[in-house]
Design a protein around this motif. Structure first.
Motif, PDB file in Angstrom:
ATOM      1  N   GLN A 121       0.841  -1.200   0.000  1.00  0.00           N
ATOM      2  CA  GLN A 121       0.000   0.000   0.000  1.00  0.00           C
ATOM      3  C   GLN A 121       0.877   1.252   0.000  1.00  0.00           C
ATOM      4  N   ARG A 122       0.497   2.223  -0.842  1.00  0.00           N
ATOM      5  CA  ARG A 122       1.269   3.457  -0.957  1.00  0.00           C
ATOM      6  C   ARG A 122       0.331   4.652  -1.061  1.00  0.00           C
ATOM      7  N   ARG A 123       0.701   5.723  -0.395  1.00  0.00           N
ATOM      8  CA  ARG A 123      -0.074   6.975  -0.421  1.00  0.00           C
ATOM      9  C   ARG A 123       0.758   8.037  -1.115  1.00  0.00           C
ATOM     10  N   ILE A 124       0.265   8.555  -2.243  1.00  0.00           N
ATOM     11  CA  ILE A 124       0.994   9.537  -3.030  1.00  0.00           C
ATOM     12  C   ILE A 124       0.270  10.875  -2.938  1.00  0.00           C
ATOM     13  N   PRO A 125       0.840  11.886  -2.265  1.00  0.00           N
ATOM     14  CA  PRO A 125       0.204  13.212  -2.257  1.00  0.00           C
ATOM     15  C   PRO A 125       0.166  13.792  -3.665  1.00  0.00           C
ATOM     16  N   LEU A 126      -0.927  14.453  -3.993  1.00  0.00           N
ATOM     17  CA  LEU A 126      -1.083  15.059  -5.308  1.00  0.00           C
ATOM     18  C   LEU A 126      -0.901  16.570  -5.217  1.00  0.00           C
ATOM     19  N   PRO A 127      -0.395  17.199  -6.280  1.00  0.00           N
ATOM     20  CA  PRO A 127      -0.037  18.619  -6.213  1.00  0.00           C
ATOM     21  C   PRO A 127      -1.255  19.543  -6.240  1.00  0.00           C
ATOM     22  N   THR A 132      -4.349  28.706  -5.367  1.00  0.00           N
ATOM     23  CA  THR A 132      -5.738  28.310  -5.160  1.00  0.00           C
ATOM     24  C   THR A 132      -5.953  27.911  -3.703  1.00  0.00           C
ATOM     25  N   ARG A 133      -7.207  27.715  -3.348  1.00  0.00           N
ATOM     26  CA  ARG A 133      -7.546  27.220  -2.018  1.00  0.00           C
ATOM     27  C   ARG A 133      -7.986  25.755  -2.090  1.00  0.00           C
ATOM     28  N   GLY A 134      -7.341  25.025  -2.953  1.00  0.00           N
ATOM     29  CA  GLY A 134      -7.689  23.623  -3.135  1.00  0.00           C
ATOM     30  C   GLY A 134      -7.398  22.791  -1.902  1.00  0.00           C
ATOM     31  N   GLU A 135      -8.149  21.700  -1.771  1.00  0.00           N
ATOM     32  CA  GLU A 135      -7.972  20.768  -0.659  1.00  0.00           C
ATOM     33  C   GLU A 135      -6.960  19.702  -1.058  1.00  0.00           C
ATOM     34  N   PRO A 136      -5.994  19.377  -0.194  1.00  0.00           N
ATOM     35  CA  PRO A 136      -5.022  18.338  -0.536  1.00  0.00           C
ATOM     36  C   PRO A 136      -5.700  17.005  -0.880  1.00  0.00           C
ATOM     37  N   ARG A 137      -5.230  16.389  -1.931  1.00  0.00           N
ATOM     38  CA  ARG A 137      -5.766  15.116  -2.396  1.00  0.00           C
ATOM     39  C   ARG A 137      -4.627  14.111  -2.563  1.00  0.00           C
ATOM     40  N   VAL A 138      -4.993  12.813  -2.622  1.00  0.00           N
ATOM     41  CA  VAL A 138      -3.980  11.765  -2.698  1.00  0.00           C
ATOM     42  C   VAL A 138      -4.375  10.717  -3.730  1.00  0.00           C
ATOM     43  N   HIS A 158      -9.418  10.918  -5.618  1.00  0.00           N
ATOM     44  CA  HIS A 158     -10.518  11.879  -5.587  1.00  0.00           C
ATOM     45  C   HIS A 158      -9.895  13.233  -5.903  1.00  0.00           C
ATOM     46  N   LEU A 159     -10.089  13.687  -7.119  1.00  0.00           N
ATOM     47  CA  LEU A 159      -9.416  14.909  -7.561  1.00  0.00           C
ATOM     48  C   LEU A 159     -10.129  16.156  -7.034  1.00  0.00           C
TER      49      LEU A 159
END
Length: 264
Positions: A121-127, A132-138, A158-159
């Motif tokens: 299992q791996r969790r990759i943070p997305l940029p 912007t005030r975007g919410e962090p996604r993975v 979940h983009l």
């Protein structure tokens, strides 16, 4: 001569089978993609009904479920409730949670449920664009070994949901980079928050193939008019789409679940 011709055909068929392309007798995998709205039925403000979500999943008898908007021990979901683990318990599937953000005293993100044991299992943070005030996604990744000893990487995401597509495009580009490095076939699913003809989907299509061409809408649950929840895969010749269906379940969540059956 007849013997040599039959022998040639046997070798040719054997070579095609070994190539990994699905045949008429191929194994099948049922994949469900479901944004569960933290198990809150939209018509029941403040209510958490994890049993309703589990019932939707169980009714489809999936082998794999990609779940978005999952709460783990948040205040709004009762503090003690790990929704990923509880869904695993109520469906009999192996469950793994990938945190997107800290939220309301707990965690919020995505999960993979699987009939088969999950490993690596791996969790990759997305940029995100800092302007912007975007919410962090993975991007959440896990490996499974399917019947026939076929190893597959499952990927869930979940983009970003902002109106402007900037973050979704950045995130899609990063996902493409990650998936190109995978040594196993990949099934990527999730709430992409964008339409089939968007630049976000065009970026993803550089590496994955959607399970639908004219994709049925998945949101809103009443009179749905947009497809933003998808199942995709790579490489194209390792899978064959048997069925792509949107489940008309309008109570448990604000998204309709997507069920895809693949031959592999």
């Amino acid at each position: 001569m007849r013997f040599l011709f039959v022998l040639f055909l046997s070798v040719l068929v054997g070579a095609c089978t070994r190539s990994g392309a699905p045949t008429a007798e191929a194994n099948r995998l049922r994949v469900l993609c479901y944004n569960i709205h933290h198990a809150n039925p939209p018509s029941r403000a403040g209510v958490i009904d994890i049993a309703a979500i589990a019932a939707v999943i169980n009714a489809q008898k999936p082998d794999v479920v990609m779940v978005q908007e999952v709460d783990v021990r948040t205040g709004r979901s009762g503090k003690a409730l790990d929704q990923a683990a509880e869904l695993g318990r109520q469906t009999g599937l192996n469950a793994y949670f990938f945190k997107g953000i800290d939220y309301d005293g707990g965690e919020y993100g995505i999960a993979i449920l699987s009939k088969y044991p999950l490993t690596n299992q791996r969790r990759i943070p997305l940029p995100l664009d800092s302007a912007t005030r975007g919410e962090p996604r993975v991007l959440g990744l896990a490996t499974v070994t399917l019947p026939g000893k076929r190893t597959v990487t499952l990927a869930n995401t979940h983009l970003d949901a902002q109106r402007a597509p900037t973050n979704r495009q950045l995130q899609a580009a990063r996902i493409v980079e990650v998936l190109r490095q995978e040594k196993h076939p990949v099934i990527l699913a999730g709430d992409f928050n964008d339409s089939p003809d968007s630049q976000t989907l065009q970026l993803l299509k550089r590496v994955v193939e959607p399970s639908c061409q004219s994709c049925p809408p998945t949101i809103p649950v009443e009179n749905p008019n947009r497809a933003i929840d998808f199942v995709t895969f790579t490489p194209k010749d390792r899978f064959r789409v048997i069925e792509h269906r949107v489940i008309p379940e309008r109570v448990a969540s604000d998204h309709l679940p997507v069920l895809v059956e693949l031959a592999y």
